[in-house]
Scaffold this motif. Structure first.
Motif, PDB file in Angstrom:
ATOM      1  N   GLY A  91       0.862  -1.106  -0.221  1.00 34.56           N
ATOM      2  CA  GLY A  91      -0.107  -0.061   0.034  1.00 34.56           C
ATOM      3  C   GLY A  91       0.858   1.146  -0.035  1.00 34.56           C
ATOM      4  N   PRO A  92       0.251   2.489  -0.209  1.00 34.86           N
ATOM      5  CA  PRO A  92       0.940   3.640  -0.207  1.00 34.86           C
ATOM      6  C   PRO A  92       1.531   3.897   1.171  1.00 34.86           C
ATOM      7  CG  PRO A  92      -1.444   4.070   0.004  1.00 34.86           C
ATOM      8  CD  PRO A  92      -1.346   2.597  -0.349  1.00 34.86           C
ATOM      9  N   SER A  93       2.750   4.650   0.989  1.00 38.14           N
ATOM     10  CA  SER A  93       3.203   5.283   2.396  1.00 38.14           C
ATOM     11  C   SER A  93       3.927   6.511   2.281  1.00 38.14           C
ATOM     12  CB  SER A  93       4.116   4.113   2.890  1.00 38.14           C
ATOM     13  OG  SER A  93       5.274   3.824   2.171  1.00 38.14           O
ATOM     14  N   ASN A  94       4.158   7.128   3.272  1.00 43.09           N
ATOM     15  CA  ASN A  94       4.860   8.325   3.292  1.00 43.09           C
ATOM     16  C   ASN A  94       5.955   8.000   4.332  1.00 43.09           C
ATOM     17  OD1 ASN A  94       6.009  10.802   3.639  1.00 43.09           O
ATOM     18  ND2 ASN A  94       4.158  11.824   3.313  1.00 43.09           N
ATOM     19  N   THR A  95       7.320   7.949   4.141  1.00 50.94           N
ATOM     20  CA  THR A  95       7.881   7.581   5.306  1.00 50.94           C
ATOM     21  C   THR A  95       8.406   8.626   6.326  1.00 50.94           C
ATOM     22  OG1 THR A  95      10.024   7.986   3.894  1.00 50.94           O
ATOM     23  CG2 THR A  95       9.510   5.877   3.846  1.00 50.94           C
ATOM     24  N   THR A 104       0.381  10.524   6.901  1.00 46.46           N
ATOM     25  CA  THR A 104      -0.187  11.025   5.757  1.00 46.46           C
ATOM     26  C   THR A 104       0.253  10.131   4.570  1.00 46.46           C
ATOM     27  OG1 THR A 104       1.577  12.485   4.950  1.00 46.46           O
ATOM     28  CG2 THR A 104      -0.539  13.327   6.499  1.00 46.46           C
ATOM     29  N   VAL A 105      -0.387  10.081   3.447  1.00 44.54           N
ATOM     30  CA  VAL A 105      -0.144   9.723   2.160  1.00 44.54           C
ATOM     31  C   VAL A 105      -0.522  10.546   1.033  1.00 44.54           C
ATOM     32  CG1 VAL A 105       0.016   7.086   2.906  1.00 44.54           C
ATOM     33  CG2 VAL A 105      -1.991   7.902   2.026  1.00 44.54           C
ATOM     34  N   GLU A 106       0.201  10.408  -0.011  1.00 43.69           N
ATOM     35  CA  GLU A 106      -0.309  11.152  -1.279  1.00 43.69           C
ATOM     36  C   GLU A 106      -1.451  10.604  -1.842  1.00 43.69           C
ATOM     37  OE1 GLU A 106       1.388  14.054  -1.971  1.00 43.69           O
ATOM     38  OE2 GLU A 106       2.547  13.656  -0.115  1.00 43.69           O
ATOM     39  N   ILE A 107      -2.269  11.265  -2.402  1.00 50.94           N
ATOM     40  CA  ILE A 107      -3.595  11.023  -2.870  1.00 50.94           C
ATOM     41  C   ILE A 107      -3.096  10.160  -4.086  1.00 50.94           C
ATOM     42  CG2 ILE A 107      -5.686  11.821  -4.244  1.00 50.94           C
ATOM     43  CD1 ILE A 107      -5.975  12.037  -1.375  1.00 50.94           C
ATOM     44  N   GLU A 108      -2.133  10.621  -4.958  1.00 50.49           N
ATOM     45  CA  GLU A 108      -1.847   9.899  -6.202  1.00 50.49           C
ATOM     46  C   GLU A 108      -1.222   8.552  -5.848  1.00 50.49           C
ATOM     47  OE1 GLU A 108       1.838  10.397  -9.508  1.00 50.49           O
ATOM     48  OE2 GLU A 108       1.067  12.160  -8.459  1.00 50.49           O
ATOM     49  N   ASP A 109      -0.634   8.222  -4.584  1.00 46.47           N
ATOM     50  CA  ASP A 109      -0.298   6.896  -4.337  1.00 46.47           C
ATOM     51  C   ASP A 109      -1.239   5.986  -3.992  1.00 46.47           C
ATOM     52  OD1 ASP A 109       2.446   7.951  -4.822  1.00 46.47           O
ATOM     53  OD2 ASP A 109       2.808   8.265  -2.741  1.00 46.47           O
TER      54      ASP A 109
END
Length: 128
Positions: A91-95, A104-109
């Motif tokens: 899944g998406p992640s923001n380190t 948070t994560v980016e919508i695009e991700d």
């Protein structure tokens, strides 16, 4: 307290025997240990159709090679695997700030991950 994540292929009993041997060989009196929570290592094989379908579709949407890797973090995946259900984590992640307050994560991700999920399910079901 010590949290010991077991490597794949090593059993709880092997770890307990190793700790007991170290304790005994140390010669220190009054040292004891107890294993409170025990869970055998588990994984989904990298050749499983689920892994291959997700890998293929993530690569297609991201345009980069994906290398499946085993994760040491804990999750509920073991419960599904015990039932014979292949399980992976993707899944998406923001380190920045991962697993903390206001993560948070980016919508695009999120959108890219959703596309990969749908495409992988279609592949697994034989839908083009």
């Amino acid at each position: 307290m010590v949290d010991c994540r077991l490597p794949i292929g090593v059993s709880q009993d092997e770890i307990a025997a190793c700790v007991e041997e170290i304790r005994r060989e140390s010669g220190v009196d009054g040292v004891d240990f107890e294993l409170n929570y025990r869970s055998e290592p588990n994984f989904t094989d990298h050749e499983d159709p689920l892994v291959l379908a997700v890998k293929k579709n993530v690569e297609a949407f991201l345009g980069t090679q994906v290398v499946p890797a085993y994760q040491w973090a804990s999750s509920d995946a073991r419960d599904y695997r015990r039932q014979g259900i292949p399980t992976i984590q993707f899944g998406p992640s923001n380190t920045v700030g991962i697993h903390s307050y206001n993560e948070t994560v980016e919508i695009e991700d999120v959108v890219t991950a959703a596309k990969a999920y749908v495409a992988a399910v279609c592949d697994l079901m034989g839908i083009e």
